[in-house]
Design a protein around this motif. Structure first.
Motif, mmCIF file in Angstrom:
data_model
loop_
_atom_site.group_PDB
_atom_site.id
_atom_site.type_symbol
_atom_site.label_atom_id
_atom_site.label_comp_id
_atom_site.label_asym_id
_atom_site.label_seq_id
_atom_site.Cartn_x
_atom_site.Cartn_y
_atom_site.Cartn_z
ATOM 1 N N ILE A 38 0.558 -1.192 -0.292
ATOM 2 C CA ILE A 38 0.089 0.400 0.269
ATOM 3 C C ILE A 38 0.753 1.526 -0.174
ATOM 4 O O ILE A 38 1.644 1.690 0.645
ATOM 5 C CB ILE A 38 -1.239 -0.103 1.060
ATOM 6 C CG1 ILE A 38 -1.965 -0.820 1.389
ATOM 7 C CG2 ILE A 38 -1.969 0.768 1.774
ATOM 8 C CD1 ILE A 38 -2.358 -1.108 2.315
ATOM 9 N N VAL A 39 0.843 1.746 -1.528
ATOM 10 C CA VAL A 39 1.942 3.184 -1.058
ATOM 11 C C VAL A 39 0.163 4.118 -0.586
ATOM 12 O O VAL A 39 -0.646 4.652 -1.491
ATOM 13 C CB VAL A 39 2.401 3.603 -2.714
ATOM 14 C CG1 VAL A 39 2.570 4.704 -2.656
ATOM 15 C CG2 VAL A 39 2.969 2.244 -2.929
ATOM 16 N N ARG A 40 0.586 4.441 -0.009
ATOM 17 C CA ARG A 40 0.467 5.972 0.671
ATOM 18 C C ARG A 40 1.099 7.357 0.563
ATOM 19 O O ARG A 40 2.435 6.979 1.288
ATOM 20 C CB ARG A 40 -0.756 5.805 1.729
ATOM 21 C CG ARG A 40 -0.152 5.486 3.077
ATOM 22 C CD ARG A 40 -0.580 5.420 4.363
ATOM 23 N NE ARG A 40 -0.191 4.424 5.238
ATOM 24 C CZ ARG A 40 -0.736 3.527 5.958
ATOM 25 N NH1 ARG A 40 -1.389 3.887 6.744
ATOM 26 N NH2 ARG A 40 0.180 2.781 7.224
ATOM 27 N N PRO A 41 0.176 8.550 0.753
ATOM 28 C CA PRO A 41 1.455 9.950 1.318
ATOM 29 C C PRO A 41 2.015 9.873 2.176
ATOM 30 O O PRO A 41 1.070 9.715 3.872
ATOM 31 C CB PRO A 41 0.289 11.043 0.350
ATOM 32 C CG PRO A 41 -1.164 10.437 0.849
ATOM 33 C CD PRO A 41 -0.597 9.149 0.137
ATOM 34 N N PRO A 43 2.435 11.047 5.772
ATOM 35 C CA PRO A 43 1.842 12.399 6.222
ATOM 36 C C PRO A 43 2.121 13.825 7.062
ATOM 37 O O PRO A 43 3.285 14.221 6.550
ATOM 38 C CB PRO A 43 2.108 11.730 8.092
ATOM 39 C CG PRO A 43 2.758 11.081 8.119
ATOM 40 C CD PRO A 43 3.604 10.763 6.662
ATOM 41 N N TRP A 81 1.265 2.325 10.069
ATOM 42 C CA TRP A 81 2.652 3.250 9.404
ATOM 43 C C TRP A 81 4.314 2.519 9.535
ATOM 44 O O TRP A 81 5.024 3.288 9.111
ATOM 45 C CB TRP A 81 2.646 4.458 9.967
ATOM 46 C CG TRP A 81 1.495 5.200 9.802
ATOM 47 C CD1 TRP A 81 0.111 5.206 9.716
ATOM 48 C CD2 TRP A 81 1.188 5.814 8.370
ATOM 49 N NE1 TRP A 81 -0.838 5.937 9.922
ATOM 50 C CE2 TRP A 81 0.536 6.813 8.561
ATOM 51 C CE3 TRP A 81 1.902 6.616 7.101
ATOM 52 C CZ2 TRP A 81 -0.212 7.365 6.988
ATOM 53 C CZ3 TRP A 81 1.995 7.505 6.391
ATOM 54 C CH2 TRP A 81 0.855 7.891 6.552
ATOM 55 N N ASP A 91 -3.999 15.661 10.617
ATOM 56 C CA ASP A 91 -4.700 15.511 9.827
ATOM 57 C C ASP A 91 -5.816 16.326 9.664
ATOM 58 O O ASP A 91 -6.547 16.846 11.014
ATOM 59 C CB ASP A 91 -5.596 14.143 10.032
ATOM 60 C CG ASP A 91 -6.751 13.616 8.994
ATOM 61 O OD1 ASP A 91 -7.029 14.721 8.220
ATOM 62 O OD2 ASP A 91 -7.315 12.401 8.891
ATOM 63 N N GLN A 192 -0.751 18.654 0.423
ATOM 64 C CA GLN A 192 0.407 18.265 0.574
ATOM 65 C C GLN A 192 1.814 17.916 1.428
ATOM 66 O O GLN A 192 2.196 19.518 0.518
ATOM 67 C CB GLN A 192 1.036 18.255 -1.431
ATOM 68 C CG GLN A 192 -0.636 18.356 -1.619
ATOM 69 C CD GLN A 192 -1.251 16.540 -1.715
ATOM 70 O OE1 GLN A 192 -0.601 15.626 -1.876
ATOM 71 N NE2 GLN A 192 -2.894 16.756 -1.820
#
Length: 195
Positions: A38-41, A43, A81, A91, A192
């Motif tokens: 799983i590739v996520r940006p 935090p 993570w 968040d 971002q």
């Protein structure tokens, strides 16, 4: 078997071990393809953060930045993570950084993973990006919510022929207040994190 039907031929004797393997190979199903990670940006991090990899390496996971945050915006990342687990994150949609007086989180860090930051002008958490397809101002509707909530004058500008929203990347510090208060769902403006 020999040609007369009795006994085992020399050929059969030397190749008997291949037969079960060949039949087993024919009936085997190929293994499933490996699961893609799983590739996520990365935090969003509190003010004063080092580069992402340095923060992960130097952070003691002590929670002092979490405790001192007056907005309760900072939380430790969960075990999912991996190497970043326990490090501080924000968040923005749930609770953004409010750029509190003194930027307290950056001053209580004992390891230097968050560097002391003294002024809002010095904060570089990320940059807001705008989704023109969902932003109300880009569809002829009046909306000033994010601009009114932005603590950085000039970071969010209403201009163009119909007052469309634009992000001035030189002024934006990435606090996430715009993302938090955006009235569209999903949000039309998103911070971002900086790399």
């Amino acid at each position: 078997m020999s040609k007369d039907g009795k006994g085992v031929s020399r050929r059969d004797l030397l190749t008997f071990w291949r037969r079960p393997l060949e039949s087993a190979v024919k009936t085997m199903k190929p293994p499933p393809p490996p699961a893609l990670p799983i590739v996520r940006p990365p935090p969003l991090r509190p003010p004063g953060m080092l580069h992402e990899l340095l923060l992960q390496k130097h952070c003691l996971r002590c929670g002092k930045c979490v405790e001192v945050c007056p907005a309760d915006a900072i939380f430790p990342l969960g075990a999912d993570w991996g190497a970043a687990a326990g490090t501080p994150a924000i968040d923005a949609r749930k609770q953004p950084c409010v750029l509190c007086t003194g930027l307290q989180c950056s001053h209580v860090c004992p390891s230097g993973a968050l560097l002391p930051t003294h002024a809002n002008n010095d904060v570089m958490m990320g940059k807001a990006t705008l989704d023109l397809a969902t932003c109300l101002t880009h569809h002829g509707q009046a909306c000033t919510v994010c601009q009114e909530r932005c603590p950085r004058p000039g970071a969010l500008v209403l201009d163009g022929p119909h007052g469309e929203l634009r992000v001035d990347e030189e002024q934006c510090v990435g606090c996430g207040l715009c993302e938090h208060f955006c009235p569209t769902e999903p949000t039309s403006i998103r911070v971002q994190p900086r790399p």
